[in-house]
Design an enzyme around this catalytic site. Structure first.
Site, PDB file in Angstrom:
ATOM      1  N   LYS A 223      75.964  64.191   6.074  1.00 25.42           N
ATOM      2  CA  LYS A 223      75.789  63.771   4.791  1.00 25.42           C
ATOM      3  C   LYS A 223      76.170  65.222   3.893  1.00 25.42           C
ATOM      4  O   LYS A 223      75.211  66.097   4.315  1.00 25.42           O
ATOM      5  CB  LYS A 223      74.460  63.146   4.430  1.00 25.42           C
ATOM      6  CG  LYS A 223      74.382  61.918   4.939  1.00 25.42           C
ATOM      7  CD  LYS A 223      72.903  61.474   4.786  1.00 25.42           C
ATOM      8  CE  LYS A 223      72.578  60.652   3.538  1.00 25.42           C
ATOM      9  NZ  LYS A 223      71.345  60.017   3.455  1.00 25.42           N
TER      10      LYS A 223
HETATM   11  C1  E4P Z   1      70.219  57.048   2.091  1.00 23.45           C
HETATM   12  O1  E4P Z   1      71.044  57.352   2.579  1.00 23.45           O
HETATM   13  C2  E4P Z   1      69.579  57.480   1.130  1.00 23.45           C
HETATM   14  O2  E4P Z   1      69.282  58.831   1.026  1.00 23.45           O
HETATM   15  C3  E4P Z   1      68.348  56.958   0.513  1.00 23.45           C
HETATM   16  O3  E4P Z   1      68.664  55.636   0.753  1.00 23.45           O
HETATM   17  C4  E4P Z   1      67.712  57.301  -0.694  1.00 23.45           C
HETATM   18  O4  E4P Z   1      66.622  56.386  -1.083  1.00 23.45           O
HETATM   19  P1  E4P Z   1      65.776  56.611  -2.322  1.00 23.45           P
HETATM   20  O5  E4P Z   1      66.473  56.654  -3.739  1.00 23.45           O
HETATM   21  O6  E4P Z   1      64.703  55.441  -2.311  1.00 23.45           O
HETATM   22  O7  E4P Z   1      65.046  57.762  -2.023  1.00 23.45           O
END
Ligand code: E4P
Length: 287
Positions: free
Chosen positions: A113
């Site tokens: 990521k």
């Molecule tokens: C996953 O890849 C993301 O980082 C995650 O879904 C973020 O979620 P949030 O906005 O609830 O922190």
């Protein structure tokens, strides 16, 4: 077991291998898992250590993250596991690349990521050329989706994920599900090399809406997967409707996917805030 009519891949959004085990059992399948610095910080072992006053050194934190990722990957053989690099807005490409290349050998089938900054995209372009799988994260506008498509042109299907954040758009009054629809529509003009991974799913309705839109992938917190199991793994039909009347719906923009990614204006306040939050959560774990 996976319902026959399910078109979307289901990922668990969690930094806890115990949850991987639990939801794998409950659903009978999982197609992958995503983690991020905030989810890593919430992982029970990490939380316990920090609560006991024992913070990590820079070396130790990567050892712990690697351990958690390895435990998750062992439970999901052949499935994608997303690992997030530590990056501020100023982190240079070289540092992002060093981390990404190292994380990429932690497990098979990693997706690295990278935040949607100029350096993140530049790193992404280089990494896909090296055959590394990437997940461009903290995506909030259509120009960003266009830039990711353009920077990764030529990569193989499955190599590049785009993570638009539904809940964080809703938080500022913009309809996040409508944004997913726009990105899917935008990519219909392309060659299909970028898969849309709907993230920041906060409600069961968000989840069902992603299934109805047939997003490529949706990453989901365990509690929502639990609701799905209680609902007998319902797949929304034509009659099922997602309503978010109070949220602003942005129109589909006329984005030329053939442009060079450097020509897109990729700045977004939510991307900036998201990076800041991940940096704070990660640094809170350090001595
Ligand atoms: C996953 O890849 C993301 O980082 C995650 O879904 C973020 O979620 P949030 O906005 O609830 O922190």
């Amino acid at each position: 077991m996976r319902p026959d009519s399910l078109k979307t891949k289901i990922f668990l959004d969690s930094g806890d291998p115990q949850e991987t085990k639990e939801f794998l059992k409950l659903l009978g399948f999982l197609d992958g898992q995503t983690t991020n610095p905030s989810l890593f910080a919430k992982s029970p072992e990490v939380k316990q250590r920090i609560e006991g006053g024992d913070k990590f050194s820079k070396e130790e934190i990567y050892i712990e993250y690697k351990k958690i990722i390895s435990n998750i990957a062992e439970l999901l053989p052949g499935k994608s596991v997303s690992i997030e690099v530590y990056a501020t807005e100023e982190t240079p490409v070289s540092e992002i690349l060093d981390q990404a290349r190292e994380m990429n050998i932690w497990v098979k089938n990693a997706h690295i990521k990278l935040p949607l900054t100029i350096s993140g995209l530049e790193a992404g372009e280089i990494l896909v050329g090296e055959g590394v799988n990437i997940n461009m994260t903290l995506i909030f506008n259509q120009a960003q989706a266009g830039a990711v498509y353009s920077a990764t042109r030529g990569s193989e299907k499955g190599q590049v994920f785009l993570s638009p954040f539904v809940g964080r758009l809703d938080d500022i009054g913009v309809d996040g599900i409508n944004y997913i629809k726009n990105v899917l529509d935008l990519y219909k003009n392309g060659d299909g090399h970028v898969e849309v991974l709907a993230a920041s799913i906060r409600s069961y309705e968000h989840f069902l809406a992603c299934l109805k839109l047939q997003a490529d992938i949706v990453t989901v917190p365990g509690k929502i997967l639990y609701q799905w199991s209680e609902d007998n793994f319902f797949i929304p039909d034509e009659k099922w409707e997602y309503r978010a009347d109070s949220l602003e719906k942005k129109s589909l923009e006329d984005i030329d996917l053939d442009r060079d990614w450097r020509e897109f204006d990729i700045r977004d306040e939510l991307t900036k805030k998201g990076i800041e939050k991940f940096v704070i959560d990660w640094n809170n774990l350090l001595k």
